[in-house]
Design an enzyme around this catalytic site. Sequence first.
Site, mmCIF file in Angstrom:
data_model
loop_
_atom_site.group_PDB
_atom_site.id
_atom_site.type_symbol
_atom_site.label_atom_id
_atom_site.label_comp_id
_atom_site.label_asym_id
_atom_site.label_seq_id
_atom_site.Cartn_x
_atom_site.Cartn_y
_atom_site.Cartn_z
ATOM 1 N N SER A 35 21.738 -44.705 30.364
ATOM 2 C CA SER A 35 20.928 -45.690 29.620
ATOM 3 C C SER A 35 21.435 -45.925 28.215
ATOM 4 C CB SER A 35 19.483 -45.199 29.439
ATOM 5 O OG SER A 35 18.904 -44.842 30.622
ATOM 6 N N HIS B 268 18.756 -44.221 40.543
ATOM 7 C CA HIS B 268 17.932 -43.011 40.506
ATOM 8 C C HIS B 268 17.042 -42.970 41.750
ATOM 9 C CE1 HIS B 268 18.757 -44.430 36.427
ATOM 10 N NE2 HIS B 268 18.733 -43.172 36.040
ATOM 11 N N GLU C 279 13.933 -45.255 41.959
ATOM 12 C CA GLU C 279 14.065 -46.664 42.371
ATOM 13 C C GLU C 279 13.904 -46.811 43.886
ATOM 14 O OE1 GLU C 279 17.439 -48.775 40.257
ATOM 15 O OE2 GLU C 279 17.750 -46.725 39.568
ATOM 16 N N MET D 264 16.061 -37.707 34.072
ATOM 17 C CA MET D 264 15.788 -38.112 35.460
ATOM 18 C C MET D 264 17.057 -38.394 36.260
ATOM 19 S SD MET D 264 12.719 -40.755 34.558
ATOM 20 C CE MET D 264 11.522 -40.377 33.281
ATOM 21 N N SER D 265 18.169 -37.835 35.820
ATOM 22 C CA SER D 265 19.415 -38.125 36.546
ATOM 23 C C SER D 265 20.302 -36.887 36.570
ATOM 24 C CB SER D 265 20.150 -39.281 35.860
ATOM 25 O OG SER D 265 20.594 -38.877 34.574
ATOM 26 N N ASN E 208 14.716 -38.760 22.289
ATOM 27 C CA ASN E 208 13.331 -38.539 21.855
ATOM 28 C C ASN E 208 13.012 -37.062 21.960
ATOM 29 O OD1 ASN E 208 13.506 -39.471 24.890
ATOM 30 N ND2 ASN E 208 11.754 -38.090 24.760
ATOM 31 N N HIS F 229 10.311 -46.426 27.120
ATOM 32 C CA HIS F 229 11.695 -46.673 27.527
ATOM 33 C C HIS F 229 12.481 -47.424 26.444
ATOM 34 C CE1 HIS F 229 15.079 -47.303 30.170
ATOM 35 N NE2 HIS F 229 14.968 -48.612 30.099
#
Length: 295
Positions: free
Chosen positions: A44, A100, A103, A228-229, A252, A264
């Site tokens: 990202s 991911h 999805e 998350m990956s 963050n 996000h």
Amino acid sequence: MTEQVLLGKTIGFEQISIAADFIRNRLKIKDNASVASVAAVLGSGLGAFAQEVMEKSKSTVISYREIPHFPTSSIEGHGSRLVYGFIGETPVLLMEGRVHCYEGYSAGKVVFPIRVLQALGVKSVVLTNAAGAIGDHLEVGDLMLIQDHINLTGDNPLLGPNDLRVGPRFFDMTEAYSKSLRELAKKVGISQKLPLKEGVYIGVLGPCYETPAEIRMFKTMGADAVGMSTVFETISARHGSMEVLGISCLTNKAAGLSATFLNHEEVTEIATKVSKRFSNLLFGLIPEIANRHEY
Ligand code: HPA
């Protein structure tokens, strides 16, 4: 278990070969020659590196959509293209964006691109991501070398029948994230006056961010950063005997560790701010990684 379910979980050697052949054709690379010894997956907001490689070298861009069997991402902040370019003389394959499980893809499908990189001759893969900071030694905007991971997803991309053409049934994960690649990254970081932290990444399914209670639990478990990956990609890369360097961009403080709520936009905004430093690091690092493969 029905055959249907099992088939859904198989590695799919034929599909991998079809996708790899398609890419070789587009790049006009003949026979089974290695396309590049180093690849990077850009998470990202970290796509600036691919942009810079494209500006500085003769490159080829292939949209994931065009590649047979390749999964495509729908998430904002994630590109969906494979970039083949050069840093000086060093060829490199860059995946701008990844898919991911949240999805709707199975863990097996999430790692399909890693299998394709393996089939294209990649020996070292740099996996990057945005992550929330848990460890006290980490600040927003830091880059953290992943020293080890905790796979808390409850899933694994290797469930189902194993294909020995891709890798062994059982394999070691003691040094899943190469120590020598981390040392090399630190050396390049020092030369660029870019401090690199180090820590343990915990992989979760998402898509919601965590609760403060979960983050407290993760901290007790020994995690420094959450995302998350990456964990599935590392598992499949190691299965295929590729070495892994993992880099988290801490976008963050994890839930409950700061006064603000998570979103996000903040994650991609911070990643974008860090992406120049990050890009410099990869420019310095990738040729050095590639040099190690030439003997
Ligand atoms: N949690 C999970 N994934 C993330 C986070 C987070 O705090 N930040 C960026 N990706």
